[in-house]
Write an enzyme that holds these catalytic residues in place. Structure first.
Site, PDB file in Angstrom:
ATOM      1  N   LEU B  18       0.903  -1.279   0.104  1.00  0.00           N
ATOM      2  CA  LEU B  18      -0.088  -0.179  -0.184  1.00  0.00           C
ATOM      3  C   LEU B  18       0.801   1.383   0.037  1.00  0.00           C
ATOM      4  O   LEU B  18       0.522   2.235  -0.685  1.00  0.00           O
ATOM      5  CB  LEU B  18      -0.803  -0.118   1.062  1.00  0.00           C
ATOM      6  N   ALA B  19       1.879   1.197   0.776  1.00  0.00           N
ATOM      7  CA  ALA B  19       2.635   2.362   0.725  1.00  0.00           C
ATOM      8  C   ALA B  19       3.312   2.791  -0.661  1.00  0.00           C
ATOM      9  O   ALA B  19       3.260   3.971  -1.176  1.00  0.00           O
ATOM     10  CB  ALA B  19       3.816   2.305   1.933  1.00  0.00           C
ATOM     11  N   GLY B  53      -8.432  -2.598  10.039  1.00  0.00           N
ATOM     12  CA  GLY B  53      -8.966  -1.336   9.241  1.00  0.00           C
ATOM     13  C   GLY B  53      -8.070  -0.253   9.461  1.00  0.00           C
ATOM     14  O   GLY B  53      -6.892  -0.401  10.070  1.00  0.00           O
ATOM     15  N   PHE B 141     -11.414  -0.209  18.416  1.00  0.00           N
ATOM     16  CA  PHE B 141      -9.902  -0.754  18.678  1.00  0.00           C
ATOM     17  C   PHE B 141      -9.170  -0.330  20.035  1.00  0.00           C
ATOM     18  O   PHE B 141      -9.510   0.516  20.524  1.00  0.00           O
ATOM     19  CB  PHE B 141      -9.002  -0.412  17.401  1.00  0.00           C
ATOM     20  N   GLN B 255       6.834  -5.400  18.041  1.00  0.00           N
ATOM     21  CA  GLN B 255       5.567  -5.658  18.822  1.00  0.00           C
ATOM     22  C   GLN B 255       5.207  -7.275  18.651  1.00  0.00           C
ATOM     23  O   GLN B 255       5.335  -7.744  17.605  1.00  0.00           O
ATOM     24  CB  GLN B 255       4.666  -4.968  18.067  1.00  0.00           C
ATOM     25  N   HIS B 257       2.192 -10.271  19.444  1.00  0.00           N
ATOM     26  CA  HIS B 257       0.815 -10.579  19.644  1.00  0.00           C
ATOM     27  C   HIS B 257       0.579 -11.778  20.492  1.00  0.00           C
ATOM     28  O   HIS B 257       1.547 -12.831  20.425  1.00  0.00           O
ATOM     29  CB  HIS B 257       0.096 -10.566  18.173  1.00  0.00           C
ATOM     30  N   LEU B 267      -2.788 -15.352  13.218  1.00  0.00           N
ATOM     31  CA  LEU B 267      -3.108 -14.840  14.377  1.00  0.00           C
ATOM     32  C   LEU B 267      -4.577 -15.164  14.650  1.00  0.00           C
ATOM     33  O   LEU B 267      -5.522 -15.115  13.839  1.00  0.00           O
ATOM     34  CB  LEU B 267      -3.391 -13.186  14.101  1.00  0.00           C
ATOM     35  N   GLU B 270      -7.895 -11.412  19.335  1.00  0.00           N
ATOM     36  CA  GLU B 270      -8.393 -11.257  20.861  1.00  0.00           C
ATOM     37  C   GLU B 270      -9.912 -11.401  21.094  1.00  0.00           C
ATOM     38  O   GLU B 270     -10.332 -11.752  22.308  1.00  0.00           O
ATOM     39  CB  GLU B 270      -8.233  -9.676  21.329  1.00  0.00           C
ATOM     40  N   ARG B 301      -2.291  -6.424  25.318  1.00  0.00           N
ATOM     41  CA  ARG B 301      -1.514  -7.557  24.595  1.00  0.00           C
ATOM     42  C   ARG B 301      -0.122  -7.761  25.072  1.00  0.00           C
ATOM     43  O   ARG B 301       0.326  -9.116  25.030  1.00  0.00           O
ATOM     44  CB  ARG B 301      -1.246  -7.039  23.292  1.00  0.00           C
ATOM     45  N   HIS B 369       4.762  -9.549  15.653  1.00  0.00           N
ATOM     46  CA  HIS B 369       3.715  -9.078  14.673  1.00  0.00           C
ATOM     47  C   HIS B 369       4.067  -7.902  14.087  1.00  0.00           C
ATOM     48  O   HIS B 369       3.403  -7.795  12.857  1.00  0.00           O
ATOM     49  CB  HIS B 369       2.739  -8.686  15.856  1.00  0.00           C
ATOM     50  N   ARG B 405       2.967   0.545  18.460  1.00  0.00           N
ATOM     51  CA  ARG B 405       1.789   1.021  17.376  1.00  0.00           C
ATOM     52  C   ARG B 405       0.617   0.533  17.702  1.00  0.00           C
ATOM     53  O   ARG B 405       0.397  -0.672  18.356  1.00  0.00           O
ATOM     54  CB  ARG B 405       2.110   0.339  16.016  1.00  0.00           C
TER      55      ARG B 405
END
Lengths: 253, 607
Positions: B18-19, B53, B141, B255, B257, B267, B270, B301, B369, B405
């Site tokens: 996407l970037a 999202g 979130f 990070q 998870h 994943l 949660e 988390r 993650h 993040r």
């Protein structure tokens, strides 16, 4: 299923070395709990044969890169558990797509070509105005568009399609589904006649022989039969000159 | 002189997630020639996997009412544990709503506000207003004060990537997929492009550009257990690091998870614990209440991940061919609840681990993650150290995320940063010219050709690439995980240094011809171990706990000494990175209590 020894018979061929004929190569592997074809192929490559070519990206059934023929059926290798298969597992690359080597095929080029042929982008005269609120849309329509957009371009429908296997330019179920995605999108300003140009031919909606392997093999369980019927009916009525509203609600949702 | 294809363009983008694609679109709209390089077809990029999202403070839905960029800014800075660049965070929160709305015009079927009353799972009743009907809605979130995460059903990343790629098609942007950049071409001052390897044929190619942009995503696959796609090996980061002059920022910020499913590390959300699932050890004992009597499995988390690791270290993990793990138990919720409310989780467990959660336990373990660190850039996305080089997305340390993040800020970063940095790239390229000595290019190719020859013939040694890789993964996983301490980190650094020397002595077992996968892995290996060392060494030196960086021996956040960003350089011939530091820019929100997490609670009142 514990303690099974699995036999993998894997298709080997490097198109850059045509002097070495295509062949089947056998590997043995001890099955472990929860083993998928993804896990197995990586173990084979790391422990037995580092030259073996195959593709995985997400390994979670959302990217579409690992489709191959597993015991005769096109399937996603990442979500195929060895425990669902007999002791002998035969792996071939997908047909129709250009072979890169062994189990790896070039779906990227094929699908890009398809997207360009079908002009798979929203055709709109509107441009973005950063000072304005977004245009409103009924959430039901948003969900309908999403339902048609869930295709991950894995190629299972194309590989299983008799027409696609004998006719190079056939759009196949993925292509017809792609057109349907833009047909249901109110933001796309193409007229019915313009869509007819895209899919109203033997290479498009009328090339299908109705064998429905696409529908049987879609790992996303997309309603491909329904999409084909939707596009065909719409295209047929345009071809016959029947005036209609641009948007016909799809029979899914 | 070598023989290879050369491509010349205005803007070269390495990575078509996407970037990368957002920057490509912006540059092309400004009239530049653009080439996108991608390891895989763009639509297979890891961006596609993001389901949750993207955060943007539209404030359309009932629970988002009153939201604005200021609230989003505060959440982001707190989330980062004051490690982020506040100028960047401000830029980001102001632009995120525009980025979301623009994607709507381009074709993303965002989920929309539906007017009327609705009951939430916790019993609260909310009412969506009629006048907001049809506008882009948002979901809840963690770590956000308002419902701010815009989404399309459960396929946000998919629809964003497919829509973005449709813009790339529409604009006629050149994409070379199955192409891997293996080194940057530079003279120590400016970057003029890359040497790349075609993953269809194995041939080397040269790309020359006025501006080169690195958008290759994260490095999750340095760890043996990661939720990331298999292509996330940090390629863009290590080709930048290998120049010796471009630093990576905050590589120690990683990070985790709590519940990646063994052995495929997909994943498990949660939601499973939210609905009442709990964690068991090898004796089928529920251990979380012993560690966290109040919150149990529903602590944050990072806390749950730390407790699970601690418990496994104490010897209570379940042995498996894939290493120790714990169990997630949702059986008591009953077949009906599992098959309806937790359908996705049930399907993942059945499809990928062959267990039926109605009657079986789900094997889980904390799993890498997200990588907050990356190619250090300024707020325009320009990399430190080399002219003409930019970076964006997870590959970059722009630095929006600091040391942690927030969910929904990763997708948001890709597109928003792509939009902002894309404009900067377009402006920069307009005034840029390329001038270089052709010998520079030729030498860069020769260097890669020589590396390949040495690997194929085993001139430097006979180390097995997969054994080297496993050693690297294991050291990171065991010693540079969720819990860190000086002793383990020192061990990791010592071991990884050794692994690094082994990575320089790899010899192939296969012939390396054509698109040989063993060669591809071998070419990446030294760069990957360098990244691993940047992570481990940066973590060893940072004697505090901040966000995801949790030191057992330094449990407090230390703003007096550590309100700064790590910059890791790789000098020529070194076997350890050289670390430098720069202050974190605080413009609006001075460091304070995050309101959650152990380290910040203890840091209250001074430290």
């Amino acid at each position: 299923m514990a303690d099974r020894e699995l036999t993998f018979e894997i298709f080997r061929y490097n198109p850059a070395k045509p002097e070495i004929k295509p062949r089947m190569q056998t590997y043995k592997l001890k099955e472990t709990t929860g083993m998928t074809i993804f896990v197995a192929l990586n173990m084979i490559r790391e422990e037995q044969d580092p030259s073996l070519m195959f593709d995985f990206v997400c390994r979670a059934a959302i990217c579409g890169s690992c489709a191959m023929i597993i015991n005769g059926r096109p399937r996603l290798a990442c979500k195929t558990l060895t425990s669902t298969l007999p002791r002998t597992i035969k792996l071939f690359p997908l047909p129709v797509f250009k072979l890169i080597g062994d189990l790896s095929v070039d779906t990227g080029t094929w699908f890009r070509h398809l997207s360009i042929r079908t002009e798979s982008w929203v055709h709109t005269s509107k441009t973005f105005d950063p000072t304005k609120e977004e245009e409103r849309m009924d959430n039901k329509i948003a969900l309908e568009i999403y339902e048609a957009e869930r295709c991950i371009e894995c190629g299972c429908c194309i590989a299983g399609c008799a027409t696609a296997n004998i006719r190079d330019e056939f759009l196949g179920a993925a292509g017809i589904n792609r057109v349907a995605r833009f047909m249901v999108d109110p933001r796309d300003e193409r007229t019915p006649e313009e869509y007819f140009e895209v899919v109203g031919s033997e290479e498009g909606a009328f090339g299908c022989m109705g064998l429905m392997a696409c529908d049987d093999n879609c790992p996303m369980e997309l309603p491909l039969q329904m999409q084909l019927a939707f596009v065909r009916r719409k295209i047929a009525s345009i071809g016959l000159g029947i005036k209609q509203e641009k948007k016909i609600k799809m029979g899914i949702g | 002189m070598s023989i290879y294809q050369t491509h010349i363009t205005d803007v070269l983008i390495v990575g078509a997630g996407l970037a990368g694609e957002r920057i490509a679109v912006e540059a092309a709209m400004h009239g530049h020639d653009v080439i996108l390089l991608s390891l895989v077809p763009p639509r297979r990029s890891h961006s596609t996997a993001a389901q949750g999202g993207m955060q943007a403070s539209l404030g359309n839905c009932a629970m988002g009412e009153g939201d604005n960029p200021d609230v989003h800014f505060a959440d982001t800075v707190k989330g980062s544990d004051w490690g982020c660049d506040q100028e960047v965070a401000r830029l980001f929160v102001e632009n995120a709503p525009l980025a979301v709305r623009e994607m709507a015009i381009w074709g993303v079927p965002w989920s929309r506000v539906v007017a009327g009353q609705r009951k939430l799972p916790d019993g609260r009743v909310i009412e969506e207003k009629k006048e907001k009907e049809g506008l882009i809605t948002a979901r809840d979130f963690g770590g956000t004060a308002k419902w701010r995460t815009c989404y399309t059903a459960d396929g946000t990343g998919h629809t964003l990537q497919y829509t973005m790629d449709s813009m790339v098609l529409k604009l006629g942007i050149t994409v070379h997929d199955r192409t891997e950049a293996i080194s940057l071409i530079h003279d120590g001052e400016q970057c003029i492009g890359v040497v790349a390897r075609c993953l269809r044929t194995g041939d080397l190619r040269v790309y020359i550009a006025k501006t080169t942009v690195i958008c290759t995503g994260g490095y999750g696959r340095l760890y043996s257990a990661s939720t990331n796609a298999v292509i996330n090996e940090g390629n863009g980061m290590f080709v930048a690091l290998n120049t010796g002059v471009v630093p990576l920022g905050n590589m120690e910020a990683v990070q985790f998870h709590p519940t990646g499913m063994v052995p495929v590390w997909i994943l498990i959300t949660e939601g499973a614990r939210g609905d009442g699932g709990y964690l068991l050890d090898k004796n089928l004992y529920r251990f979380m209440p012993d560690y966290e009597p109040k919150k149990k499995e529903l602590a944050s988390r990072d806390v749950v991940s730390r407790r699970m690791t601690q418990h496994m270290r104490a010897g209570y993990g379940v042995d498996s061919p894939y290493g120790p793990h714990l169990w997630l138990d949702i059986r008591h919720l009953g077949a009906q609840h599992i098959n309806t409310n937790l359908r996705e989780i049930a399907n993942i467990a059945r499809n990928f681990a062959g267990v039926d959660p109605v009657k079986d336990l789900i094997p889980v373990r904390p799993t890498q993650h997200y990588s907050m660190g990356g190619v250090r850039t300024n707020k325009d996305g320009a990399a430190y150290g080399l002219k003409n080089l930019f970076a964006a997305g997870e590959a970059a340390c722009w630095d929006l995320h600091g040391f942690n993040r927030l969910g929904g800020n990763s997708l948001a970063e890709t597109i928003t940063a792509g939009r902002i940095i894309g404009k900067k790239v377009a402006e920069y390229t307009k005034d840029a010219t390329i001038s270089y000595n052709y010998k520079l290019v030729d030498d860069a190719v020769k260097e890669q050709e020589n590396r390949i020859k040495a690997l194929v013939h085993g001139w430097n040694g006979k180390e097995n690439v997969y054994e080297v890789r496993n050693a690297m993964e294991k050291n990171l996983m065991d010693y540079v995980g969720i819990f860190r301490n000086g002793k383990d980190l020192q061990k990791a650094v010592d071991n990884l240094r050794e692994v690094y020397h082994r990575s320089l002595k790899i010899g192939l077992r296969s012939n390396g011809e054509g698109p040989n996968p063993e060669l591809a892995q071998a070419l990446r290996m030294p760069g990957m171990v360098r990244l691993a060392l940047c992570i481990a060494y940066g973590a060893l030196m940072r004697t505090e706990s901040r966000g995801s960086h949790a030191r057992e021996d330094y449990p407090k956040r230390d703003d007096v000494n550590w309100l700064k960003r790590t910059l890791a350089y790789w000098p020529d011939g070194a076997d350890l990175p050289e670390l430098k530091y720069e202050p974190v820019k605080i413009t609006e929100l001075p460091p304070g209590d995050r309101g959650y997490g152990e380290s910040s609670a203890q840091s209250k009142g001074g430290k």
